[in-house]
Design an enzyme around this catalytic site. Structure first.
Site, PDB file in Angstrom:
ATOM      1  CE  LYS A  27      -1.969   2.988   2.124  1.00 25.23           C
ATOM      2  NZ  LYS A  27      -1.876   4.433   1.806  1.00 25.23           N
ATOM      3  CD  GLU A  82      12.365   4.076   8.910  1.00 27.70           C
ATOM      4  OE1 GLU A  82      12.235   5.013   9.741  1.00 27.70           O
ATOM      5  OE2 GLU A  82      12.424   4.241   7.692  1.00 27.70           O
ATOM      6  CB  CYS A 130      12.425   8.782   9.123  1.00 25.65           C
ATOM      7  SG  CYS A 130      13.378   7.737   8.029  1.00 25.65           S
ATOM      8  CD  GLU A 169       9.575  12.599  12.258  1.00 24.07           C
ATOM      9  OE1 GLU A 169       8.446  12.125  12.471  1.00 24.07           O
ATOM     10  OE2 GLU A 169      10.465  11.982  11.661  1.00 24.07           O
TER      11      GLU A 169
HETATM   12  P1  NDP Z   1       1.477   8.176   8.139  1.00 22.26           P
HETATM   13  O1  NDP Z   1       2.138   7.393   9.184  1.00 22.26           O
HETATM   14  O2  NDP Z   1       0.081   8.589   8.360  1.00 22.26           O
HETATM   15  O3  NDP Z   1       1.509   7.385   6.748  1.00 22.26           O
HETATM   16  C1  NDP Z   1       2.366   6.337   6.386  1.00 22.26           C
HETATM   17  C2  NDP Z   1       1.597   5.288   5.584  1.00 22.26           C
HETATM   18  O4  NDP Z   1       0.610   4.669   6.406  1.00 22.26           O
HETATM   19  C3  NDP Z   1       0.827   5.860   4.393  1.00 22.26           C
HETATM   20  O5  NDP Z   1       0.818   4.909   3.364  1.00 22.26           O
HETATM   21  C4  NDP Z   1      -0.554   6.043   4.981  1.00 22.26           C
HETATM   22  O6  NDP Z   1      -1.559   6.117   4.020  1.00 22.26           O
HETATM   23  C5  NDP Z   1      -0.680   4.804   5.821  1.00 22.26           C
HETATM   24  N1  NDP Z   1      -1.659   4.883   6.901  1.00 22.26           N
HETATM   25  C6  NDP Z   1      -2.215   5.968   7.475  1.00 22.26           C
HETATM   26  N2  NDP Z   1      -3.051   5.606   8.470  1.00 22.26           N
HETATM   27  C7  NDP Z   1      -3.011   4.261   8.534  1.00 22.26           C
HETATM   28  C8  NDP Z   1      -3.635   3.296   9.375  1.00 22.26           C
HETATM   29  N3  NDP Z   1      -4.455   3.644  10.350  1.00 22.26           N
HETATM   30  N4  NDP Z   1      -3.370   1.997   9.165  1.00 22.26           N
HETATM   31  C9  NDP Z   1      -2.511   1.620   8.197  1.00 22.26           C
HETATM   32  N5  NDP Z   1      -1.899   2.488   7.372  1.00 22.26           N
HETATM   33  C10 NDP Z   1      -2.128   3.803   7.540  1.00 22.26           C
HETATM   34  O7  NDP Z   1       2.334   9.414   7.829  1.00 22.26           O
HETATM   35  P2  NDP Z   1       1.817  10.727   7.066  1.00 22.26           P
HETATM   36  O8  NDP Z   1       2.043  10.502   5.665  1.00 22.26           O
HETATM   37  O9  NDP Z   1       0.443  11.124   7.450  1.00 22.26           O
HETATM   38  O10 NDP Z   1       2.775  11.781   7.685  1.00 22.26           O
HETATM   39  C11 NDP Z   1       2.521  12.298   8.984  1.00 22.26           C
HETATM   40  C12 NDP Z   1       3.812  12.521   9.718  1.00 22.26           C
HETATM   41  O11 NDP Z   1       4.476  11.277   9.875  1.00 22.26           O
HETATM   42  C13 NDP Z   1       4.815  13.388   8.999  1.00 22.26           C
HETATM   43  O12 NDP Z   1       4.635  14.725   9.219  1.00 22.26           O
HETATM   44  C14 NDP Z   1       6.095  12.885   9.589  1.00 22.26           C
HETATM   45  O13 NDP Z   1       6.347  13.521  10.793  1.00 22.26           O
HETATM   46  C15 NDP Z   1       5.854  11.435   9.840  1.00 22.26           C
HETATM   47  N6  NDP Z   1       6.394  10.566   8.794  1.00 22.26           N
HETATM   48  C16 NDP Z   1       7.499   9.857   9.078  1.00 22.26           C
HETATM   49  C17 NDP Z   1       8.051   9.061   8.110  1.00 22.26           C
HETATM   50  C18 NDP Z   1       9.252   8.271   8.370  1.00 22.26           C
HETATM   51  O14 NDP Z   1       9.895   7.853   7.429  1.00 22.26           O
HETATM   52  N7  NDP Z   1       9.596   8.013   9.587  1.00 22.26           N
HETATM   53  C19 NDP Z   1       7.512   8.988   6.773  1.00 22.26           C
HETATM   54  C20 NDP Z   1       6.301   9.742   6.592  1.00 22.26           C
HETATM   55  C21 NDP Z   1       5.794  10.494   7.581  1.00 22.26           C
HETATM   56  P3  NDP Z   1      -1.899   7.572   3.382  1.00 22.26           P
HETATM   57  O15 NDP Z   1      -0.686   8.009   2.653  1.00 22.26           O
HETATM   58  O16 NDP Z   1      -3.015   7.318   2.493  1.00 22.26           O
HETATM   59  O17 NDP Z   1      -2.232   8.458   4.549  1.00 22.26           O
END
Ligand code: NDP
Length: 789
Positions: A183, A257, A291, A388
């Site tokens: 996904k 992660e 990250c 973050e």
């Molecule tokens: P999320 O954790 O929401 O998203 C990561 C993935 O999980 C996306 O594919 C998202 O789908 C999916 N997802 C969201 N909700 C669920 C759920 N309940 N169950 C399963 N999968 C889910 O990160 P965001 O993209 O919303 O970013 C928010 C914050 O997270 C950022 O501002 C940043 O601080 C942090 N982040 C950290 C990352 C890292 O590498 N450590 C990477 C990305 C974000 P969808 O894209 O459709 O929401």
């Protein structure tokens, strides 16, 4: 002189989008199919705000179809053998290289990251991951013969490195014989869809890879699906926690992660000009949406003002603009939502009294951009120093001593990465192990390679991606299939053969309430209660203290206070362990009598358990200075040291059965690796554990290394699982208890290892001992050290 624009052509990417009518379906079972909901969402180019394509919104029904396809082909894919799978992975790697330009441009358009980065970093690394893991597929049969695939893997990835995160997850999963349902993130699905097309073109068997695009709910459906055996997730700590809780107790494996707030530590002897370039890579790479971004700059006070001045001068040179322009340093932010998140945190920093500095150059008016931003002299407790930000915002603070630098570096709930800058290799290598983070880069930053594991400590998650250590996220020991639904209990002997009567020896004391053992001393229970211990036939044997939350708190404190043990060399720890074995051997008959008294087995069987325990202590004493790390073969002119480090304070809830052997088989490997432990011994037969502290007392084990709290395990285990200062927990008990432990561990994201109500035969060397115990007792830190001129 200034740079003129040098834009990369978007023609090939646009042609790809047009060829699909700018509409993309789901990739399920090797076919492109419309979503059950018949709905599509829009993917935009954040640098222009213009729509790029419509993407299918998959729902639970689509996830179900994808999982079914992955499940159907699983036996064939796993059965194909490592060599055939290696050929497929190799073919994928070749195709990625062949289409590198298209991938780079498409990624840049979809995400907003500069083409220089997608072209020179993301896409080459993607190819590298498939090549590297083609190699692991080839070697699986010889290098990992005791392991097999896990099954259908649900993979959920974020938007910041869309194709690279895909590669980090798909390459090892497929190499090890698993099948995948992926996904992608809603903002950035396009390169995953191009990747699926490539897999189709090379003839990857249908169903091995499925891509279900959609929103968070699509991810949640994948997480919940009963036929998914593992979830691999990269994203926010918040969603990671939701996932940990959702699958607690299900037996699904999990790697997370998550976020970070990584320190970038500059000592006064560092080459400050190199430091400045390092900072640029640390926090302005991918607009800071990384990250492991070095988002906290910790500078030795004597050079802080000089460094800030140099940094500001460099910031004035950074070019923010069109991501497809090859001269651009900082591209667009992925979406307006992320711009808002970044700005809200910056405003909060200003509101809390810190001054934000930004260069005079302005961002383009079109598109979602955020200027590089620097806060100096920020307090460690400030929101912007703790949260973050996930944007191009650097927060700086000074330190005065090496000790303070380490304390500030670790003053975060995260632990993903750190960067250490000094010309003194002794200093660098003394600081690196003290930092609680999965990657430490010395005089470099944001170094990645397929041969090196990447992953976090603490709330940055658990599990590693890349390197040999990363493979264990996608395999399971073959032995696990042989675990039993019932505990292995010894045969009860006829009365005439029990210990006391057979040998004519007196039974151990029965009028004594065994105390607990905390910080190297016997301790009375806080509550003042005790529990009666009976033999299996119901005879009263004695009493033990009934521990409670306060006793656990004291035990955890004592474990933390003990640095003597973790600071010892493996060799020194081995000597203490051999001494424990020697002292147990001296009291062999006494321990056997105790076992026979509690378990009712013959003295012969009981002696066998003691002897096996002694042998097991020898095994882990032997491992103490041999379970060491590797030097990974990564990028040119770098040594990458993969060091297994102790988890810290480990809570161990022992099995009820095999009261001595179960205790020894869990506690000894944990301490052999340098952990301090808080142990809840067998609830029904704890007396050989409470006898054991006499052995610890006489074996030079530093106080606080092993802390024993007797009591009701189903009450004590949840307390330890939710305890903030416990770094990891092992639980051997019921299915329900396992669920509780996994669920509550999500509070501070501690590592958990539970048995889901499956039982080991502790006397069996395959089930009851081995490397798996050491792996769960450690986490790998990769330290990158550059060399050469
Ligand atoms: P999320 O954790 O929401 O998203 C990561 C993935 O999980 C996306 O594919 C998202 O789908 C999916 N997802 C969201 N909700 C669920 C759920 N309940 N169950 C399963 N999968 C889910 O990160 P965001 O993209 O919303 O970013 C928010 C914050 O997270 C950022 O501002 C940043 O601080 C942090 N982040 C950290 C990352 C890292 O590498 N450590 C990477 C990305 C974000 P969808 O894209 O459709 O929401």
């Amino acid at each position: 002189m200034s740079y003129g624009p040098a834009p990369e052509s978007a023609n090939a990417a646009n042609a790809f989008l047009e060829a699909h009518g700018r509409t993309f379906q789901l990739f399920i079972g090797g076919n492109w199919q419309p979503p059950a909901s018949e709905t599509y969402f829009e993917s935009i180019n954040p640098s222009t705000k213009q729509p790029l394509a419509k993407i299918a919104e998959g729902n639970a029904e689509d996830v179900d179809a994808a999982v079914a396809a992955a499940r159907e082909v699983l036996p064939a894919w796993a059965g194909l053998g490592g060599h055939q799978r290696a050929r497929y992975l190799y073919a994928i790697a070749r195709q990625i290289q062949k289409h590198a330009r298209l991938f780079s441009v498409l990624e840049s358009m979809d995400n907003g990251k500069p083409i220089r980065e997608t072209r020179d970093i993301d896409i080459p690394l993607v190819a590298r991951h498939f090549y590297h893991h083609a190699g692991w597929a080839q070697l699986m049969d010889t290098e990992l013969s005791a392991y097999k695939e896990i099954g259908v893997i649900g993979q959920i990835i974020p938007w910041n490195f869309p194709l690279l995160m895909l590669a980090w997850k798909i390459a090892p999963a497929l190499a090890m014989g698993n099948t995948v349902v992926l996904k992608p993130a809603e903002y950035t699905s396009l390169t995953a869809l191009l990747f699926a097309e490539i897999c189709q073109n090379i003839g990857l068997p249908k169903g091995v890879l499925n891509v279900v695009t959609g929103a968070g709910a699509t991810g949640a459906a994948l997480v919940k699906h009963p036929n998914v055996q593992k979830i691999a997730f990269t994203g926010s700590t918040e969603v990671g926690r939701i996932i940990r809780r959702a699958i607690a107790g299900s037996g699904k494996k999990l790697s997370l992660e998550l976020g970070g707030k990584s320190p970038f530590i500059v000592f006064e002897d560092a080459d400050l000009d190199s430091v400045v370039e390092g900072v640029v890579d640390a926090i302005w790479f991918n607009q800071g949406q990384v990250c492991c971004a070095g988002s906290r700059l910790l500078v030795e006070e004597s050079v802080s003002e000089v460094l800030y001045a140099k940094l500001k001068a460099r910031m004035e040179q950074l070019i923010v603009g069109n991501p497809l322009d090859k001269c651009v340093d900082i591209g667009a932010i992925v979406d307006k939502v992320q711009v808002k998140t970044i700005d809200e945190l910056v405003q909060k920093g200003i509101h809390e009294g810190y001054a934000a500095w930004q260069p005079t150059a302005i961002c383009p008016s079109e598109g979602y951009y955020y200027p590089p931003t620097l806060f100096t002299n920020v307090s460690p407790a400030a929101t912007i120093a703790q949260e973050e930000i996930f944007g191009p915002v650097l927060v700086a603070m000074p330190f005065r001593s090496h000790k303070e630098a380490v304390a500030l570096a670790n003053n975060t709930r995260y632990g993903l990465a750190a960067s250490v800058w000094t010309e003194d290799i002794n200093l660098a290598l003394s600081i690196a192990p003290q930092i609680k983070a999965g990657s430490v880069w010395v005089n470099c930053t944001n170094m990645f390679d397929a041969a090196s594991g990447f992953g976090g400590y603490r709330e940055s998650g658990f599990g590693r991606e890349g390197g040999r250590e990363g493979l264990f996220e996608y395999i399971q020991p073959r032995m696990e299939a042989t675990l039993s639904d019932k505990p292995f209990l010894p045969k009860i002997a006829a009365e005439s053969k029990t210990a006391a009567s057979k040998n004519g020896l007196p039974l151990p004391d029965i009028d004594r309430t065994a105390k607990m053992y905390i910080g190297g001393k016997q301790a009375r229970p806080d509550g003042g209660y005790s529990m009666v211990i009976r033999s299996r036939s119901g005879t009263y044997i004695g009493e033990v203290a009934e521990g409670n939350r306060k006793d656990l708190r004291n035990a955890v404190e004592a474990a933390h206070a003990n640095s003597a043990w973790s600071n010892m060399t493996g060799h020194a720890r081995a000597q203490v362990l051999y001494y424990i074995a020697e002292n147990l051997a001296v009291r062999r008959a006494e321990f056997a009598r105790r076992l026979a008294q509690m378990g009712g087995q013959t003295m012969e069987d009981a002696l066998l358990e003691v002897d096996t325990a002694i042998e097991r202590i020898y095994t882990y004493a032997a491992y103490a200075d041999k379970y060491d790390g590797r030097v990974h073969s990564t990028v040119l002119n770098h040594v990458t040291l993969a060091m297994p480090e102790a988890i810290g304070v480990l809570a161990i809830i022992c099995p009820d059965e095999s009261p001595l052997l179960g205790f020894v088989s869990t506690v000894i490997p944990a301490i052999a690796m340098g952990n301090s432990v808080v142990v809840v011994p067998s609830e029904t037969a704890p007396l050989s554990a409470t006898d054991f502290y006499q052995i610890l007392d006489t074996s030079d084990v530093p106080g606080g290394t092993v802390n024993i709290v007797t009591g009701k395990k189903e009450e004590l285990a949840p307390e330890l699982a939710r305890h903030d200062n416990v770094d990891g927990i092992w639980y051997f008990g019921t299915k329900e208890g396992s669920q509780k432990v996994e669920y509550l561990s999500s509070d501070n994201m501690k590592r958990s290892w539970v048995n889901y109500g499956k039982y080991r035969n502790w006397s069996d060397t395959v089930q009851g001992a081995g490397e798996i115990f050491l792996r769960h007792a450690t986490q790998i830190k990769n330290i990158w050290i550059p060399y050469g001129v």
